[in-house]
Design a protein around this motif. Structure first.
Motif, PDB file in Angstrom:
ATOM      1  N   SER A   1       0.807  -1.138   0.155  1.00 35.16           N
ATOM      2  CA  SER A   1       0.009   0.223  -0.002  1.00 35.16           C
ATOM      3  C   SER A   1       0.984   1.150  -0.066  1.00 35.16           C
ATOM      4  CB  SER A   1      -1.109  -0.243   1.224  1.00 35.16           C
ATOM      5  OG  SER A   1      -0.314  -0.059   2.426  1.00 35.16           O
TER       6      SER A   1
ATOM      7  N   LEU B   1       1.034   3.829  -2.902  1.00 35.79           N
ATOM      8  CA  LEU B   1       0.829   5.435  -2.812  1.00 35.79           C
ATOM      9  C   LEU B   1       1.734   6.207  -3.213  1.00 35.79           C
ATOM     10  CD1 LEU B   1      -0.744   7.336  -0.795  1.00 35.79           C
ATOM     11  CD2 LEU B   1       0.869   7.190   0.976  1.00 35.79           C
TER      12      LEU B   1
ATOM     13  N   TYR C   1      -4.804   4.858  -3.081  1.00 39.59           N
ATOM     14  CA  TYR C   1      -4.475   4.131  -1.939  1.00 39.59           C
ATOM     15  C   TYR C   1      -5.760   3.397  -1.284  1.00 39.59           C
ATOM     16  CZ  TYR C   1      -3.095   3.657   3.116  1.00 39.59           C
ATOM     17  OH  TYR C   1      -2.833   3.193   4.337  1.00 39.59           O
TER      18      TYR C   1
END
Length: 806
Positions: free
Chosen positions: A543, A547, A562
């Motif tokens: 993640s 991002l 995200y």
């Protein structure tokens, strides 16, 4: 087979259903959490002489299970729990709930049946199979239950729980990081069920040394259980009133000081002076001022500041009133600001907490750098949230944005800025966030000249500059010069979106915007997930990478991208990964047979039904198998379904045309006023009229065609289901990886990102269409149109012999 998180949550919530009615959520939580605790420690430590919890002979969950149907089940459960509590110094912690309480659990057979069912639910949960190193499956389940209990308990009884999302923010903004040692201390003077302390401890690689105090006996018991369920059995939780009788003191009787502190104290406590004379406080907590007798908000803040080391850092949740209220609180606020203790203030959305609906803020304390502080960093995060039932809830992206902006001290328009102490002093030390950050959206002003003379104001078009930078020639496709300062539309409002989507610059943008995702797919290496890995480490790694991958992509918010991953993780991917790290990729072959208990319905919807046996696919839905391996068979079924739909439509139309009062099928209506195959067949034996017989025969033919279509569909679907069922067993590991990673995970994520890309263009299309429609007809054109219509009306009235004089 590893239990999935969602399955565990579902089972735990089903246990709550057994207790509803006899008591409210604030009471039945004690029963459910006690059984969860007993099941967990029994599965984990039974027979282990070196276990953190000793499970003595006759005091395990298995001994409870043996009591199902026993006439003395309630009393015997109490004795089992008491024996475990006695052995582990947990008296007053796990034995709070009385399992022999007839007022709450019913009398006689009602109590026996209720407790037997309750134990049966927990008996079906195998917690020993879930040993993903470093992952708190049970701790997360505990958090899930606490959130739901708080929701059901209502405002008066939900204070025992701080939403996990808010807890994470506090834990992340006080400076705990990968270099924080395990012997660093964290303290919560009003620890409730302990969630804040645990979230803070989670931020350190090896955890922290935990200290807490909680006034409510039952809630402090929850905190102790919570610590053990999170593998923090050495955490120290005291009972008692922190303000009147603080338990954590040093050898000299002064307040013990800590490295970190977090707290969500009761808002505006009106009884904080009970048991204490603040003017004679032996701990010097009120040297900066005494809070109002009927409002204890600053009491807890002052206690925490005094409980921090000279290098200590803390974060406290308090109502917004502490930022601007006057009199005694104003003097305390001014003194604390002058001391430099307040590092930052984070304004949160309203209706996040279970004890109140009012908005709150986080006050971040930093004593280490107080002497050199020249400003206070403020964030207005009040607009970032999602609806969750009757409460608001922070999303993963809201948490990440707050933490990013605070830790990096980023100034964002209408969201955050560093406020100089001189500016605060000029405002009489009022810290009300709207004084320093205007988070309101700019007003969409109408242009009077455009309404009078036509055209779209260039200033409104210029305001879309972020789009024109990405689509430089699109502006000239949509607009052309009209008069000085104004443009006119070239595309009809109804065609704006299609024009944008078909524009070559948008096509290039869409392709370019997917490249970060494509590159991320390679780096994520989801094919390489192995047994023993930690799901939380996996999602954190991928993640954060996603991002950063979208950090510089124009028009798209990296936080929105995200959120797409985090939502999919919570809904689907998390369960899959938990299975993979427990059982490996071969779990993709697993089809779990669903069997309902006698007299009960299945709790899950089957994915396949083979010879009346019902199966649930563990990782790979049958639809993915069909799409990859059985496209031809599925195409045949879809064609059969289309033919069947056409046959059904033809039959329904034919019946409708011929079943009215005078219709030739009116005599074929059954006792429910419907024409059926059976009623047509029966009427055909009695019919004598040629026309009626012909109509009935045609109806019969159509019924037969529909029946044949249904039969063919059923046969082909059953054949396909059986082929899919057998194909699972022959899947190779590489095939499983492709089905799960490519066809399931990445295909879904890509589709959602593509939808987000289109949503961005939809915003542009909506604004362009809004501007076109707003200024489509200037006032003179409207006036002229009215005059023309008025003349027409007058002419019609005159033709009818009517008229009026002005």
């Amino acid at each position: 087979m590893a239990i999935k998180k969602t399955e565990l949550y579902s089972s735990l919530w089903a246990s709550c259903d057994e207790l509803r009615g006899g008591m409210d959520a604030s009471q039945y939580k004690d029963y459910v959490l006690t059984l969860l605790f007993m099941k967990y420690v029994s599965d984990k430590y039974k027979g282990d002489p070196y276990g953190m919890i000793v499970v003595p002979q006759g005091a395990s969950f298995d001994d409870m299970a043996a009591l199902k149907g026993d006439k003395e089940i309630g009393e015997k459960i109490n004795k089992i729990i008491s024996a475990l509590a006695e052995e582990n110094d947990l008296k007053g912690v796990i034995d709070v709930a009385d399992f022999n309480d007839e007022d709450k659990l019913g009398k006689g057979k009602e109590m026996i049946d209720r407790l037997s069912k309750l134990i049966g639910i927990f008996e079906g949960i195998d917690l020993s199979a879930n040993r993903a190193d470093g992952d708190d499956l049970l701790g997360d389940a505990y958090e899930y239950l606490m959130r739901h209990f708080a929701t059901e308990s209502g405002k008066s009884k939900g204070q025992f729980y701080t939403p996990a999302e808010v807890s994470r923010i506090l834990a992340k903004v006080i400076g705990i990081n990968k270099d924080t040692p395990q012997d660093a201390t964290v303290y919560d003077p009003t620890c409730g069920s302990g969630s804040l302390l645990l979230k803070a401890s989670d931020e350190a690689p090896r955890g922290l040394t935990i200290f807490g105090q909680e006034m409510d006996n039952a809630t402090s018991a929850l905190a102790r259980m919570n610590m053990i369920l999170h593998n923090n059995a050495t955490a120290k939780i005291w009972k008692g009133n922190t303000i009147a009788d603080p338990q954590w003191k040093d050898a000299n009787g002064k307040l013990k000081t800590f490295d970190f502190a977090v707290a969500n104290p009761p808002f505006s406590n009106k009884n904080w002076t009970s048991g204490i004379n603040p003017r004679e406080d032996g701990f010097d907590r009120f040297v900066w001022g005494i809070p109002p007798e009927k409002n204890g908000d600053y009491t807890f803040l002052l206690h925490i500041i005094k409980s921090l080391k000279s290098t200590g850092k803390g974060a406290v949740i308090l109502p917004h009133g502490v930022l601007f209220r006057g009199n005694a609180e104003a003097r305390i606020r001014e003194n604390l600001i002058k001391q430099g203790y307040i590092k930052g203030i984070i304004g949160l959305p309203a209706n996040l907490f279970y004890g109140t609906g009012i908005p709150a803020c986080i006050i971040v304390i930093d004593k280490e750098h107080a002497a050199h502080r020249s400003g206070i960093f403020m964030i207005d995060a009040s607009k970032g949230f999602m609806k969750d039932g009757n409460k608001n809830r922070l999303r993963a992206q809201d948490i990440h944005k707050i933490v990013d902006v605070f830790t990096k001290q980023l100034a964002l328009p209408r969201y955050s800025r560093m406020v100089n102490l001189s500016e605060i002093a000029a405002n009489d030390y009022n810290l009300n966030i709207p004084r320093y950050i205007d988070s309101s959206e700019p007003e969409d002003l109408h242009d009077l000249s455009a309404h009078l003379q036509g055209g779209i104001p260039n200033r409104d078009i210029d305001a879309l500059a972020s789009y024109w930078r990405v689509f430089p020639s699109l502006r000239s496709t949509l607009f052309t010069a009209h008069r000085s300062g104004y443009s006119k539309a070239l595309i009809a409002a109804s065609q704006v979106k299609a024009t944008i989507l078909n524009h070559p610059e948008f096509t290039a943008f869409a392709q370019q915007s997917l490249r970060p995702f494509t590159d991320w797919c390679e780096r994520a290496a989801l094919h390489d997930i192995q047994i023993g890995q930690q799901p939380k480490v996996i999602i954190h790694r991928i993640s954060e990478d996603l991002l950063q991958a979208y950090a510089d992509t124009p028009l798209l918010s990296k936080y929105d991208i995200y959120q797409i991953l985090m939502d999919y993780w919570a809904d689907v991917m998390q369960d899959d990964v938990y299975v993979l790290v427990q059982d490996g990729w071969q779990a993709g072959k697993t089809l779990r047979e669903l069997v309902a208990q006698k007299g009960e319905k299945l709790k899950e919807t089957p994915d396949l039904v083979i010879n009346k046996s019902r199966y649930k696919a563990e990782l790979i839905p049958p639809s993915l198998m069909v799409a990859r391996y059985f496209k031809a068979e599925q195409a045949i079924i879809e064609q059969i379904q289309a033919d069947l739909d056409a046959a059904t439509q033809e039959l329904e139309s034919y019946i409708e045309e011929n079943s009215g009062d005078d219709g030739l099928l009116s005599e074929a209506l059954n006792d429910k006023d419907k024409v059926t195959a059976a009623s047509v067949k029966a009427r055909l034996k009695l019919a004598t009229e040629t026309d009626e017989k012909a109509t009935l025969k045609q109806a019969q033919k159509l019924f037969d065609a529909e029946a044949e279509g249904k039969k063919s569909l059923k046969e082909h679907q059953e054949a396909l289901d059986l082929a899919v069922f057998r194909r699972y067993a022959r899947l190779s590991e590489e095939e499983i990886k492709n089905l799960v990673v490519q066809d399931k995970w990445l295909a879904t994520l890509q589709a959602n990102i593509e939808a987000e890309i289109e949503r961005v263009t939809q915003q542009l299309a909506n604004r362009v269409r809004e501007l076109e429609e707003r200024y489509a007809e200037p006032l003179p054109a409207i006036t002229q149109s009215i005059d023309v219509l008025s003349d027409k009306v007058a002419g019609h009235l005159k033709a009818m012999g009517l008229g009026w004089a002005l």
